[in-house]
Scaffold this active site. Structure first.
Site, mmCIF file in Angstrom:
data_model
loop_
_atom_site.group_PDB
_atom_site.id
_atom_site.type_symbol
_atom_site.label_atom_id
_atom_site.label_comp_id
_atom_site.label_asym_id
_atom_site.label_seq_id
_atom_site.Cartn_x
_atom_site.Cartn_y
_atom_site.Cartn_z
ATOM 1 N N SER A 62 11.295 -26.760 56.641
ATOM 2 C CA SER A 62 10.075 -26.060 56.231
ATOM 3 C C SER A 62 8.910 -27.027 56.061
ATOM 4 O O SER A 62 7.772 -26.683 56.366
ATOM 5 C CB SER A 62 10.307 -25.259 54.954
ATOM 6 O OG SER A 62 10.743 -26.104 53.903
ATOM 7 N N GLU A 63 9.175 -28.257 55.596
ATOM 8 C CA GLU A 63 8.131 -29.271 55.479
ATOM 9 C C GLU A 63 8.672 -30.656 55.818
ATOM 10 O O GLU A 63 9.823 -30.966 55.538
ATOM 11 C CB GLU A 63 7.534 -29.329 54.065
ATOM 12 C CG GLU A 63 6.635 -28.167 53.721
ATOM 13 C CD GLU A 63 7.376 -27.046 53.019
ATOM 14 O OE1 GLU A 63 6.790 -25.980 52.827
ATOM 15 O OE2 GLU A 63 8.559 -27.234 52.675
ATOM 16 N N THR A 64 7.804 -31.444 56.402
ATOM 17 C CA THR A 64 8.041 -32.864 56.666
ATOM 18 C C THR A 64 6.823 -33.596 56.133
ATOM 19 O O THR A 64 5.690 -33.179 56.382
ATOM 20 C CB THR A 64 8.199 -33.131 58.172
ATOM 21 O OG1 THR A 64 9.314 -32.377 58.659
ATOM 22 C CG2 THR A 64 8.425 -34.609 58.451
ATOM 23 N N HIS A 66 7.805 -28.642 46.484
ATOM 24 C CA HIS A 66 9.035 -29.395 46.714
ATOM 25 C C HIS A 66 8.805 -30.619 47.601
ATOM 26 O O HIS A 66 9.434 -31.659 47.380
ATOM 27 C CB HIS A 66 10.194 -28.482 47.173
ATOM 28 C CG HIS A 66 10.427 -28.374 48.632
ATOM 29 N ND1 HIS A 66 9.786 -27.462 49.425
ATOM 30 C CD2 HIS A 66 11.256 -29.073 49.442
ATOM 31 C CE1 HIS A 66 10.208 -27.597 50.669
ATOM 32 N NE2 HIS A 66 11.097 -28.567 50.712
#
Length: 148
Positions: A47-49, A78
């Site tokens: 979902s995120e990097t 997060h």
């Protein structure tokens, strides 16, 4: 993008493996273009990097950019926690041992350190007040709900 870079995948919100919310963290992102960061974010398929850079604000310990497979975010919870954890675990040293200061698109975010836990207060709201009619219509359409 041929050089190797330190990279971590962090399990946020759980100490049990595979039960948290994962975030990929590129610990030395200096020199990466927006296009390269976007390509890496798509490749990690999370979902995120996040991408850690030297701070540009003298009050910050490091600067963070957050990408989803679809684009960049100014802030996300997060990824902020997981990136601070990875930065500390990989030798990052905050100016104040009790607080890590992250610079991101939403401004400076202070993270408290205590008993092995990182916590933060959300940054100031970037937009407040009523939405314009076009945005309300766009959101209602995207969610498949009535405008009212």
């Amino acid at each position: 993008m041929t050089r190797t870079r330190d990279f971590a995948q962090v399990n946020v919100f759980s100490s049990a493996p595979y039960l948290g919310n994962p975030v990929a963290v590129v610990l030395d992102a200096e020199g990466l273009s927006d296009e390269e960061m976007q390509r890496i974010a798509k490749w990690t398929n999370l979902s995120e990097t996040t991408f850690v850079f030297p701070a540009t604000d003298p009050a910050a310990d490091y600067r963070l950019r957050i990408f989803t497979p679809g684009g960049e975010l100014p802030f996300a919870g997060h990824p902020t926690l997981g990136s601070a954890h990875a930065w500390l675990e990989n030798g990052g040293t905050p100016r104040d041992p009790a607080t890590v200061v992250q610079e991101c698109g939403a401004g400076l975010v202070g993270l408290r350190r205590g008993d092995g836990i990182l916590s933060f207060a959300a940054p100031d709201t970037m937009h407040s007040g009523p939405l314009d009619a076009a945005d309300v219509e766009r959101f209602a359409t995207a969610f498949g709900i009535a405008r009212d």
